[in-house]
Design a protein around this motif. Structure first.
Motif, short mmCIF file in Angstrom:
data_model
loop_
_atom_site.label_atom_id
_atom_site.label_comp_id
_atom_site.label_asym_id
_atom_site.label_seq_id
_atom_site.Cartn_x
_atom_site.Cartn_y
_atom_site.Cartn_z
N LEU A 6 7.30 -2.21 7.94
CA LEU A 6 7.00 -0.93 8.43
C LEU A 6 7.10 -0.26 6.90
CD1 LEU A 6 6.42 1.52 9.84
CD2 LEU A 6 8.79 1.74 10.34
N HIS A 8 6.71 3.09 4.51
CA HIS A 8 7.11 4.62 4.68
C HIS A 8 7.05 5.27 3.12
CE1 HIS A 8 11.25 3.54 4.35
NE2 HIS A 8 10.86 2.37 5.10
N TYR A 15 7.65 3.63 -2.19
CA TYR A 15 7.21 3.12 -0.97
C TYR A 15 8.31 2.38 -0.35
CZ TYR A 15 2.24 4.49 -1.97
OH TYR A 15 1.00 5.09 -2.25
N GLY A 72 8.59 2.98 13.93
CA GLY A 72 7.20 3.10 13.23
C GLY A 72 6.86 4.59 13.04
N GLY A 75 5.19 5.91 9.52
CA GLY A 75 4.90 4.87 8.82
C GLY A 75 3.89 4.19 8.89
N SER A 76 3.27 2.93 8.04
CA SER A 76 2.30 2.44 8.51
C SER A 76 2.73 0.66 8.42
CB SER A 76 1.35 2.36 7.09
OG SER A 76 1.09 3.70 6.71
N TRP A 77 1.99 0.15 9.54
CA TRP A 77 2.64 -1.12 9.77
C TRP A 77 1.71 -2.42 8.73
CZ3 TRP A 77 6.66 -2.77 12.22
CH2 TRP A 77 7.23 -1.86 13.05
N ALA A 78 2.29 -3.29 8.34
CA ALA A 78 1.37 -4.36 7.81
C ALA A 78 2.18 -5.80 8.21
CB ALA A 78 1.35 -4.39 6.14
#
Length: 138
Positions: A6, A8, A15, A72, A75-78
């Motif tokens: 996650l 953020h 980051y 999450g 936030g963005s997931w990867a």
């Protein structure tokens, strides 16, 4: 093995990265690319520490599982690909006998999971070797 992370970022900050499947594992980077690279290094170091301490290695859950658990927000997931074989030691070739019916079941499940037979058997063994989907490292 693909570990969800996650990412953020608050205004005026770097980051930040958390790894929900590895409690206590986090990192950061000035750019998104750096954050992803630092995440890979943090995950590998975290897993190496677990292995050195004789502890179990948590297997990753899906991003959907984390989202359903309300993780999450904001936030963005990867996904970060971690080579557990490299961390756990070299593979060993074995010869086993399996009933044909069971082998068809194994191959079918492996195909559905996007794995080959060996990957599926190892993944299943690691998931089932310890409660809570932990990899037994002994």
């Amino acid at each position: 093995m693909l570990y969800p992370i996650l990412i953020h970022k608050d205004s005026g900050s770097v980051y930040g990265v958390t790894v929900p499947d590895l409690p206590g594992c986090f990192s950061a980077g000035d750019t998104m690319d750096e954050a992803l690279q630092q995440a890979r290094e943090a995950i590998e170091l975290h897993i190496e520490g677990l292995l050195e301490d004789g502890q179990s290695v948590p297997l990753p859950q899906t991003i959907d599982t984390h989202i359903q658990a309300d993780q999450g927000l904001g936030g963005s997931w990867a996904l970060v690909d971690i080579d557990l074989d490299r961390l756990m030691g070299p593979a060993e070739r074995i010869n086993i006998t399996v009933p044909r019916f069971a082998l068809r079941k194994i191959d079918s499940a492996a195909a559905k999971s996007g794995m080959n037979r060996s990957q599926y058997l190892v993944s299943s063994a690691l998931k089932n070797s310890n409660p809570g989907t932990q990899a037994d490292t002994n």
